[in-house]
Design a protein around this motif. Structure first.
Motif, PDB file in Angstrom:
ATOM      1  N   LEU A 373       0.717  -1.125  -0.075  1.00  0.00           N
ATOM      2  CA  LEU A 373       0.136   0.036   0.061  1.00  0.00           C
ATOM      3  C   LEU A 373       0.960   1.334   0.084  1.00  0.00           C
ATOM      4  O   LEU A 373       1.881   1.292   0.728  1.00  0.00           O
ATOM      5  N   GLU A 374       0.524   2.314  -0.886  1.00  0.00           N
ATOM      6  CA  GLU A 374       1.032   3.583  -0.791  1.00  0.00           C
ATOM      7  C   GLU A 374       1.045   4.232   0.543  1.00  0.00           C
ATOM      8  O   GLU A 374       2.238   4.741   0.821  1.00  0.00           O
ATOM      9  N   THR A 375      -0.007   3.721   1.630  1.00  0.00           N
ATOM     10  CA  THR A 375       0.291   4.494   2.821  1.00  0.00           C
ATOM     11  C   THR A 375       1.253   3.780   3.611  1.00  0.00           C
ATOM     12  O   THR A 375       1.953   4.471   4.539  1.00  0.00           O
ATOM     13  N   VAL A 376       1.790   2.835   3.369  1.00  0.00           N
ATOM     14  CA  VAL A 376       2.812   1.919   4.270  1.00  0.00           C
ATOM     15  C   VAL A 376       4.035   2.723   3.677  1.00  0.00           C
ATOM     16  O   VAL A 376       5.002   2.858   4.416  1.00  0.00           O
ATOM     17  N   VAL A 377       4.349   2.870   2.281  1.00  0.00           N
ATOM     18  CA  VAL A 377       5.602   3.466   1.804  1.00  0.00           C
ATOM     19  C   VAL A 377       5.724   4.685   2.321  1.00  0.00           C
ATOM     20  O   VAL A 377       6.896   5.307   2.690  1.00  0.00           O
ATOM     21  N   ALA A 378       4.551   5.439   2.231  1.00  0.00           N
ATOM     22  CA  ALA A 378       4.557   7.140   2.559  1.00  0.00           C
ATOM     23  C   ALA A 378       4.841   7.402   3.993  1.00  0.00           C
ATOM     24  O   ALA A 378       5.664   8.109   4.292  1.00  0.00           O
ATOM     25  N   THR A 379       4.728   6.470   5.023  1.00  0.00           N
ATOM     26  CA  THR A 379       4.640   6.816   6.236  1.00  0.00           C
ATOM     27  C   THR A 379       5.619   5.978   7.183  1.00  0.00           C
ATOM     28  O   THR A 379       5.822   6.357   8.492  1.00  0.00           O
ATOM     29  N   LEU A 401       3.126  -0.378  -6.159  1.00  0.00           N
ATOM     30  CA  LEU A 401       2.819   0.587  -5.259  1.00  0.00           C
ATOM     31  C   LEU A 401       1.191   0.559  -5.421  1.00  0.00           C
ATOM     32  O   LEU A 401       0.773   0.943  -6.299  1.00  0.00           O
ATOM     33  N   ASP A 402       0.501  -0.082  -4.414  1.00  0.00           N
ATOM     34  CA  ASP A 402      -0.850  -0.093  -4.437  1.00  0.00           C
ATOM     35  C   ASP A 402      -1.807   1.352  -4.047  1.00  0.00           C
ATOM     36  O   ASP A 402      -1.132   1.872  -3.090  1.00  0.00           O
ATOM     37  N   ASP A 403      -3.135   1.170  -4.841  1.00  0.00           N
ATOM     38  CA  ASP A 403      -3.512   2.642  -4.105  1.00  0.00           C
ATOM     39  C   ASP A 403      -3.065   3.842  -4.414  1.00  0.00           C
ATOM     40  O   ASP A 403      -3.187   4.557  -3.561  1.00  0.00           O
TER      41      ASP A 403
END
Length: 515
Positions: A373-379, A401-403
């Motif tokens: 998930l993009e949120t995992v990569v971003a945070t 990179l999902d979502d």
């Protein structure tokens, strides 16, 4: 009412004495301070101290033992549940007799397990202590607070003439904002977010302190499920929803052991050729009594039960098994995408487990696509997650990179995690053939991907119009109900053969030229 206020004031005085005066470093130097006072002629000071110290020690709980000592939390010095319920139970009859109102709030620190893993038990106690202090700072003078189990806190309002839903929401927002501040530990800033649930005494299922606190806990659980940082007011419908969710949790272990939870597969195709370029494995639960349970209903229960890694093992095994079966059947599925949750990516042994499954089915690493998930990569700032994704990419597994578009991932993080393909979120794809603004957004994403030499896939394509427009804009692959719904493995081979038979070698309309 007055007695309840006096009792709350008494507990606050005890806390102030224990935190401000009866600290080991102060008591240790007390004899030296008294001796200095005597040396400089302060006999009166010594006399006063001798008279007041025993009184203050008793009030501060210095000599508490047995039952009394167990009723106050050691980490935060807040009330524990029993004394909190005593005060709440005393308040409610007086509240109702005078037609006043009160409310109970339950706050829970989000992602507590992750915080403990990151900073250790000592650091976690510091977070609890700082959070409790901030909660108290946001309370009024006669409000009272308690430490519940784990990273949970409760706050009860001192009765007032009127508290409605809007006022309670404002109080919840103030508590949440004050408690959810970064905590500094050894030059490291720990981000803290808090979910909160509350119940007004007029909405409690019964007119008791225990029922009021229980209702606030139910609301907090619902807030956490919809969090992080969620806020929920108690409603009678919540009890039925949570009972149903708890029933699902009770069924989960047998569901895994009996093979009720398995991947269903959704095809991905090239917008240039129409050929199948992969499948995504999506978790589905076929319950023997309830039938097909929606992912939105059981995935939160799996996460709450701490079984995300177990789910990941099941999905990985069956995805690899499906690839091997398609190869034996003579149908071409180049790769299968498997979603990896943050809980799995934190496992230091993840890479070894993936290698073992690939070797077990004699599959090359490029056959398994790692979806993150993009949120995992971003945070994430977890080194283990970064190392695991990098190791899987080095091994040869493509990384999707999902979502994409929902998590604010930076270009540097895309590079750091060795991403191969961006999966454009459904929110950008919806009605893209009719909405000019949507077309601009997708075009911008595609241009960035081209500049970074990344492949692209659009999720949630539901119509021929969306498919055609995405092809014209230059998106490489599509996936969605307009192509095929997720299907059980047993149905995939027939669908693949039917799809391949329909492919006609005709040019795809192009609006933006592709190299």
């Amino acid at each position: 009412m007055a007695m309840q206020g006096l009792k709350a004031s008494y507990f606050r005085l005890r806390r102030a004495l224990r935190q401000g005066f009866f600290r080991p470093q102060i008591i240790t130097f007390l004899p030296a301070l008294l001796l200095a006072g005597y040396w400089f002629g302060g006999e009166g000071v010594i006399l006063i101290a001798a008279l007041l110290f025993p009184v203050l020690a008793v009030m501060g709980g210095l000599f508490d033992s047995g039952h009394g000592a167990t009723r106050r939390d050691g980490a935060t010095d807040l009330l524990l549940r029993e004394d909190f319920l005593d005060l709440l139970s005393e308040a409610i009859p007086r509240v109702e007799a005078q037609n006043w109102n009160t409310a109970c709030f339950v706050l829970e620190i989000d992602d507590w397990t992750t915080i403990v893993e990151r900073i250790g038990k000592s650091g976690a106690e510091t977070v609890l202590r700082r959070t409790s202090e901030r909660i108290e700072s946001a309370m009024r003078g006669a409000d009272f607070a308690a430490r519940l189990e784990g990273p949970r806190f409760a706050v009860a309002l001192d009765p007032v003439r009127r508290v409605d839903l809007d006022a309670a929401l404002n109080i919840a927002e103030r508590l949440q904002g004050t408690a959810g501040q970064p905590v500094s530990i050894d030059a490291t800033s720990v981000r803290v977010s808090v979910s909160i649930g509350f119940c007004l005494n007029t909405r409690a299922p019964r007119r008791t302190g225990e029922a009021l606190l229980g209702a606030a806990e139910i609301a907090a659980e619902e807030a956490r499920t919809n969090g992080p940082g969620g806020t929920r007011a108690y409603s009678r419908e919540m009890r039925a929803q949570i009972s149903s969710r708890n029933a699902l949790m009770d069924d989960l272990l047998s569901a895994f052991s009996e093979g009720q939870i398995r991947p269903w597969f959704q095809p991905q195709v090239s917008t240039d050729t129409g050929k199948i370029t992969g499948m995504e494995a999506l978790a589905r639960w076929l319950h023997p009594e309830r039938g097909m349970i929606a992912p939105g209903d059981f995935l939160p229960a799996i996460e709450q039960a701490g079984l995300m890694e177990r789910l990941g093992e099941v999905m990985l095994h069956h995805a690899c098994s499906a690839l091997r079966a398609w190869d034996r059947a003579g149908v071409s599925v180049p790769t299968v995408g498997v979603n990896f949750a943050a809980a799995e990516l934190r496992n230091p042994k993840l890479v070894d487990r993936v290698k073992w499954e690939l070797d077990r089915f004699d599959l090359a690493p490029e056959r398994l696509t790692i979806e993150v998930l993009e949120t995992v990569v971003a945070t994430t700032d977890d080194d283990t997650i970064t190392r695991n994704i990098a190791a899987l990419a080095t091994m040869g597994c493509p990384v999707d990179l999902d979502d994409f578009g929902t998590g604010h991932a930076s270009i540097s993080s895309i590079r750091r995690f060795a991403v191969n393909r961006l999966k454009i979120d459904r929110s950008f794809v919806m009605r893209v053939h009719e909405d000019r603004e949507q077309q601009k957004m997708v075009s911008a994403i595609l241009l960035m991907a081209e500049q970074l030499d990344l492949d692209t896939l659009a999720e949630g394509v539901e119509s021929i119009g969306e498919h055609a427009m995405l092809a014209q804009l230059g998106c490489g692959h599509i996936q969605g109900f307009g192509l095929a719904r997720p299907m059980a493995f047993e149905d995939t081979i027939a669908w693949i053969e039917k799809h391949n038979a329909r492919i006609v070698e005709t040019p795809i309309p192009k609006g933006i030229a592709r190299e």
